[in-house]
Design a protein around this motif. Structure first.
Motif: not given
Lengths: 315, 85
Positions: A23-25, A31-35, B66-76
């Protein structure tokens, strides 16, 4: 207990309940983690600025301990102890203040002011002088250990040319980063006979740059210097403001807090991705996004970045 | 697993090489926070673009990927921003 186990499975491992992906992936979790990180950044930054007694840089670097540690290393080599000099401490304080004001991390300021200008400005007339710098350490022992691990700085600490020493410990923003800056200045005074010589010269020795220094990420240009400087006119002599060298004690150390949160998130992601690769392979799970190895590489890079960014440095 | 690794060796090796170069540059400038942030953003952009290109070449690039890569990149980027700010 089974409920917790089920929840952790859902959160961390590929399972039927989470469509065979932790679920964490899931995109919503990422998105929640980034927020969370963005909100935390602003909350921590605001608290640091407005409530420094609650959140700030906590360190226990003090001059007395630095002197003890330095003299201990000298004693081990059979060298006489250095004496604390208020003039050299004032010179170090002036250097620290200048580094924060002009935002540089170097022995010589962007406008060409050398450490020796601060030493002369403090009224200390020297035949030998040297300077060691450190940033980002939280204990006196760590600072001296880092200097001792670098050949040039070690040479300064173990030099028989010096008799006196001075320190300044100051917290401030350097190159956009809140840090603990330590300036260590060494010197030995001119003898009265030399001072009355017709052509007085000052010899200043800065720590030498070596390959080992580079490996340890000594981060700025430094060269073997044996400067024979003519006496400078008075206009070059700067006044040295006082910098207190006392340990700072906020309730929570902001650097440890942010480092631990960042490390926690990255290590958790790393483990989840490793488990994901393992379970997808073992159970031969068929799904749209099959391999996470590139994500794992990227998360590993972020982990390495955290370790690089949060380490201390000497110069 | 190893067959998959072999199939994507060039992709993973190039990703590792570029990341290694990025890390090396950051370690050289480890006390310049603006430059560090720029380098981190560049690494993340490379990771996203390289990943998308890789999936495009293997004909499995979807909006979800595409969204997955963008999200992982943005998280980094968010993690480093959190640490630096």
């Amino acid at each position: 207990m089974p409920k917790i186990k089920k929840f952790l499975h859902h959160l961390l491992l590929p399972h039927e309940s989470n469509n065979h992906k932790a679920k964490l992936l899931h995109h919503s979790s990422l998105a929640l983690l980034i927020l969370f990180l963005l909100v935390s950044t602003f909350v921590i930054s605001y608290t640091e600025k407005n409530y420094q007694e609650v959140l700030g840089i906590d360190h226990s670097v003090v001059s007395e301990q630095l002197l003890t540690e330095t003299n201990l290393r000298r004693q081990e080599q059979g060298l006489p102890p250095l004496t604390m000099s208020s003039e050299l401490s004032n010179a170090a304080a002036g250097k620290a203040s200048d580094m924060f004001t002009n935002n540089y991390w170097a022995h010589t300021s962007p406008n060409g002011t050398t450490p020796w200008v601060f030493i002369r400005g403090s009224g200390y007339e020297y035949i030998f002088a040297g300077e060691n710098l450190a940033r980002g350490f939280t204990t006196s022992q760590d600072v001296v250990n880092a200097w001792m691990a670098s050949e040039g700085h070690r040479a300064n600490i173990l030099s028989g040319n010096y008799k006196d020493i001075g320190f300044a410990i100051s917290v401030g923003e350097l190159n956009g980063e809140e840090t603990v800056l330590v300036v260590q200045m060494f010197g030995s005074r001119t003898s009265p006979s030399m001072a009355s010589d017709t052509k007085p010269v000052d010899v200043a020795v800065a720590p030498a740059k070596t390959e080992k220094d580079q490996e340890q990420e000594v981060s700025d240009e430094q060269e073997i210097k044996e400067l024979v400087l003519e006496k400078q006119p008075d206009k070059d002599i700067v006044q040295t403001p006082k910098v207190e060298s006392v340990a700072n004690k906020p309730l929570v150390d902001s650097r440890s807090l942010t480092k631990n949160i960042a490390l926690g998130i990255v290590i958790l992601l790393f483990i989840i991705l490793v488990l994901d690769i393992y379970f997808v392979e073992r159970k031969q799970i068929i799904r749209a996004f099959k391999h996470n190895l590139d994500h794992l590489i990227f998360v590993f890079v972020i982990l390495a970045l955290i370790l690089i960014i949060t380490r201390g440095g000497v110069l | 697993m190893f067959a998959k690794l072999k199939k994507h060796t060039a992709y993973y090796l190039s990703l590792l090489a570029m990341s290694g170069i990025g890390l090396y540059l950051i370690s050289l400038n480890s006390f310049d926070s603006e430059l560090r942030m720029v380098l981190v953003i560049m690494i993340a952009f490379f990771y996203i673009l390289w990943g998308l290109l890789h999936h495009h070449v293997h004909h499995d690039l979807t909006a979800k990927v595409m969204i997955e890569y963008v999200l992982i990149g943005a998280l980094g980027i968010s993690i480093v921003f959190f640490l630096l700010e």
